[in-house]
Scaffold this active site. Structure first.
Site, mmCIF file in Angstrom:
data_model
loop_
_atom_site.group_PDB
_atom_site.id
_atom_site.type_symbol
_atom_site.label_atom_id
_atom_site.label_comp_id
_atom_site.label_asym_id
_atom_site.label_seq_id
_atom_site.Cartn_x
_atom_site.Cartn_y
_atom_site.Cartn_z
ATOM 1 N N CYS A 1 -32.896 -3.820 -0.214
ATOM 2 C CA CYS A 1 -32.606 -5.103 0.468
ATOM 3 C C CYS A 1 -31.447 -5.678 -0.302
ATOM 4 O O CYS A 1 -30.634 -6.603 0.293
ATOM 5 C CB CYS A 1 -33.564 -6.021 0.852
ATOM 6 N N HIS B 1 -31.355 -13.081 1.197
ATOM 7 C CA HIS B 1 -31.869 -12.125 2.105
ATOM 8 C C HIS B 1 -32.985 -12.795 2.751
ATOM 9 O O HIS B 1 -33.775 -13.523 2.177
ATOM 10 C CB HIS B 1 -32.452 -11.255 0.726
ATOM 11 N N ASN C 1 -37.147 -9.399 8.703
ATOM 12 C CA ASN C 1 -36.335 -8.643 7.495
ATOM 13 C C ASN C 1 -35.545 -7.343 7.851
ATOM 14 O O ASN C 1 -36.144 -6.528 8.164
ATOM 15 C CB ASN C 1 -37.431 -8.482 6.576
HETATM 16 N N1 ACO Z 1 -51.973 -10.672 10.657
HETATM 17 C C1 ACO Z 1 -52.846 -11.148 10.127
HETATM 18 N N2 ACO Z 1 -53.832 -11.039 8.991
HETATM 19 C C2 ACO Z 1 -52.855 -10.183 8.182
HETATM 20 C C3 ACO Z 1 -51.585 -9.536 8.408
HETATM 21 C C4 ACO Z 1 -51.037 -9.824 9.627
HETATM 22 N N3 ACO Z 1 -49.924 -9.382 9.985
HETATM 23 N N4 ACO Z 1 -51.136 -9.247 7.335
HETATM 24 C C5 ACO Z 1 -52.262 -9.310 6.326
HETATM 25 N N5 ACO Z 1 -53.152 -9.918 6.673
HETATM 26 C C6 ACO Z 1 -54.371 -10.532 5.953
HETATM 27 C C7 ACO Z 1 -54.515 -9.527 5.003
HETATM 28 O O1 ACO Z 1 -55.328 -8.442 5.407
HETATM 29 C C8 ACO Z 1 -55.513 -10.514 3.995
HETATM 30 O O2 ACO Z 1 -56.818 -10.374 4.561
HETATM 31 P P1 ACO Z 1 -58.056 -10.740 3.786
HETATM 32 O O3 ACO Z 1 -58.013 -11.821 3.098
HETATM 33 O O4 ACO Z 1 -59.362 -10.427 4.803
HETATM 34 O O5 ACO Z 1 -57.999 -9.377 2.851
HETATM 35 C C9 ACO Z 1 -54.828 -11.825 4.419
HETATM 36 O O6 ACO Z 1 -54.224 -11.686 5.697
HETATM 37 C C10 ACO Z 1 -54.074 -12.444 3.276
HETATM 38 O O7 ACO Z 1 -53.282 -11.362 2.957
HETATM 39 P P2 ACO Z 1 -52.149 -11.790 1.711
HETATM 40 O O8 ACO Z 1 -51.424 -10.424 1.529
HETATM 41 O O9 ACO Z 1 -52.581 -12.381 0.727
HETATM 42 O O10 ACO Z 1 -51.125 -12.646 2.635
HETATM 43 P P3 ACO Z 1 -49.854 -13.409 1.923
HETATM 44 O O11 ACO Z 1 -50.146 -15.069 2.269
HETATM 45 O O12 ACO Z 1 -49.436 -13.123 0.605
HETATM 46 O O13 ACO Z 1 -48.645 -13.154 3.099
HETATM 47 C C11 ACO Z 1 -46.988 -11.541 3.080
HETATM 48 C C12 ACO Z 1 -48.459 -11.864 3.046
HETATM 49 C C13 ACO Z 1 -46.338 -12.241 4.186
HETATM 50 C C14 ACO Z 1 -46.642 -10.185 3.066
HETATM 51 C C15 ACO Z 1 -46.320 -12.205 1.788
HETATM 52 O O14 ACO Z 1 -47.016 -11.832 0.595
HETATM 53 C C16 ACO Z 1 -44.978 -11.906 1.592
HETATM 54 O O15 ACO Z 1 -44.024 -12.477 2.383
HETATM 55 N N6 ACO Z 1 -44.509 -11.247 0.521
HETATM 56 C C17 ACO Z 1 -43.162 -10.666 0.213
HETATM 57 C C18 ACO Z 1 -42.812 -9.650 1.229
HETATM 58 C C19 ACO Z 1 -41.373 -9.206 1.274
HETATM 59 O O16 ACO Z 1 -40.628 -10.168 1.032
HETATM 60 N N7 ACO Z 1 -41.080 -8.150 1.532
HETATM 61 C C20 ACO Z 1 -39.978 -7.593 1.605
HETATM 62 C C21 ACO Z 1 -39.221 -7.212 0.500
HETATM 63 S S1 ACO Z 1 -37.865 -6.396 0.036
HETATM 64 C C22 ACO Z 1 -37.627 -5.038 1.289
HETATM 65 O O17 ACO Z 1 -37.750 -5.576 2.495
HETATM 66 C C23 ACO Z 1 -37.501 -3.546 0.782
#
Ligand code: ACO
Length: 329
Positions: A115, A248, A278
């Site tokens: 990214c 980004h 993204n």
């Molecule tokens: N819908 C519903 N529930 C979901 C989903 C979904 N799409 N995805 C995950 N969950 C659930 C999980 O299973 C978890 O359930 P559990 O508590 O029963 O285990 C719960 O939601 C919480 O999961 P978390 O991972 O703790 O959720 P969080 O609030 O951290 O959000 C997210 C997740 C959105 C991925 C966040 O961590 C994030 O944005 N991280 C950065 C990601 C990013 O920027 N990636 C790109 C980087 S660079 C590149 O692209 C190469």
């Protein structure tokens, strides 16, 4: 400080099919409410039959038109992507061919910094500008082909698209910062087909993108702040001197955390992730082209591009007085 450049034009390409959160509710156990609250994303565009080079060409043609130049004026093509059409030829060479430039001497390469790829390409371009006249810099991705569409923790986050920029010699001053952390822990990775798997004739089971979202989140907030502060320091400016920050486009909450920690109004950060999701290396140039089209960037503006990605890579460029020409959407 680096060589002085001018952004001559920019453009973008949306992939063909818009997929809303409600569409994804039918595919995986998720909800529009969860996706919007956790990420800010409402929709994303997914390719139907275009590959990374096709999106790159569409964005490039817009950038060429807005720069008021012709295809044959281009002498460098840099394509930032982690989803090339194939391993070789490079996507840059495919773009060269599709722009009808086979007979024109061109310096053409792909850059993979995930990214952060467009930032890395932009920084390289500013170093090449003493040797070349018109550099086409593209961020283009078809992430949909490396997503596991049954994995709700990743498939809701990403989209396809391309953004392009043409730079030439000019009067904008650039301040760069880029870094990578050689991360082997796999917090963010996509194996694709590996050599070992081919030799053993096994079906790859982990080729798709996987991510430890919480770790990436913490990393992103840390390095976005660090990168912005670094380029401000180099330029002897404060955040108040900056007109627009183009980050980004990964997650609204990441950007909001950075704004709060830096005590900056969130409105200074341009965001289109609600529409595009993204798009990895394409996200910054798409956002730049849209911000320009919206009249938020003119030649007197100071703009910071800042990003992070797998690698783990990150960085920023401060553009002091953009000096660009009209962009088309
Ligand atoms: N819908 C519903 N529930 C979901 C989903 C979904 N799409 N995805 C995950 N969950 C659930 C999980 O299973 C978890 O359930 P559990 O508590 O029963 O285990 C719960 O939601 C919480 O999961 P978390 O991972 O703790 O959720 P969080 O609030 O951290 O959000 C997210 C997740 C959105 C991925 C966040 O961590 C994030 O944005 N991280 C950065 C990601 C990013 O920027 N990636 C790109 C980087 S660079 C590149 O692209 C190469």
């Amino acid at each position: 400080m680096n060589n002085q450049v001018k952004i001559l034009g920019c453009g973008l390409a949306k992939a063909q099919q818009k997929i809303t959160n409600f569409d994804l509710e039918k595919r995986v156990e998720t909800s529009d409410e969860w996706i919007v609250q956790r990420t800010g994303i409402s929709s994303r565009y997914i390719t139907i039959d275009e590959n990374t080079s096709d999106l790159a060409v569409r964005a490039s043609l817009q950038a060429i038109e807005s720069a008021h130049i012709q295809n044959k004026d281009i002498d460098v093509i840099l394509v930032a992507t982690m989803t090339p059409d194939c391993l070789t030829p490079s996507t840059a060479c495919l773009v060269q061919a599709k722009l009808g430039l086979n007979d024109v001497p061109i310096f053409a390469i792909d850059i993979n910094a995930a990214c952060s790829g467009f930032l890395y390409a932009f920084q390289l371009a500013s170093d090449l500008i003493n040797r070349y006249q018109k550099i086409l810099i593209i961020g283009s991705e078809t992430l949909s082909k490396m997503l596991n569409w049954d994995d709700r923790s990743t498939c809701v986050l990403f989209g396809d698209g391309a953004g392009a920029m043409i730079i030439g010699q000019g009067s904008s001053q650039l301040f760069h910062y880029a870094n990578s952390e050689g991360d082997l822990s796999g917090v963010l990775k996509a194996n694709g087909l590996t050599l070992t798997q081919n030799l053993q004739n096994q079906i790859p089971i982990d080729q798709f993108l996987t991510m430890q979202g919480n770790d990436v989140f913490r990393f992103a907030v840390r390095v976005l702040k660090e990168s912005i502060e670094n380029v401000l320091k180099q330029a002897h400016l404060t955040i108040d001197d900056i007109d627009l920050i183009i980050p980004h486009q990964a997650n609204y909450r990441i950007i909001n955390h950075v704004a709060k920690r830096m005590k900056v109004d969130i409105s200074k950060f341009y965001m289109n992730l609600q529409e595009f999701g993204n798009t990895s290396a394409a996200s910054i140039p798409i956002a730049y082209a849209q911000a320009h089209e919206a009249g938020l960037i003119d030649e007197h503006k100071r703009v910071i591009l800042v990003g992070f990605g797998s690698g783990l890579t990150y960085g920023a460029t401060l553009i002091d007085k953009v000096g660009g020409e009209e962009c088309v959407k």
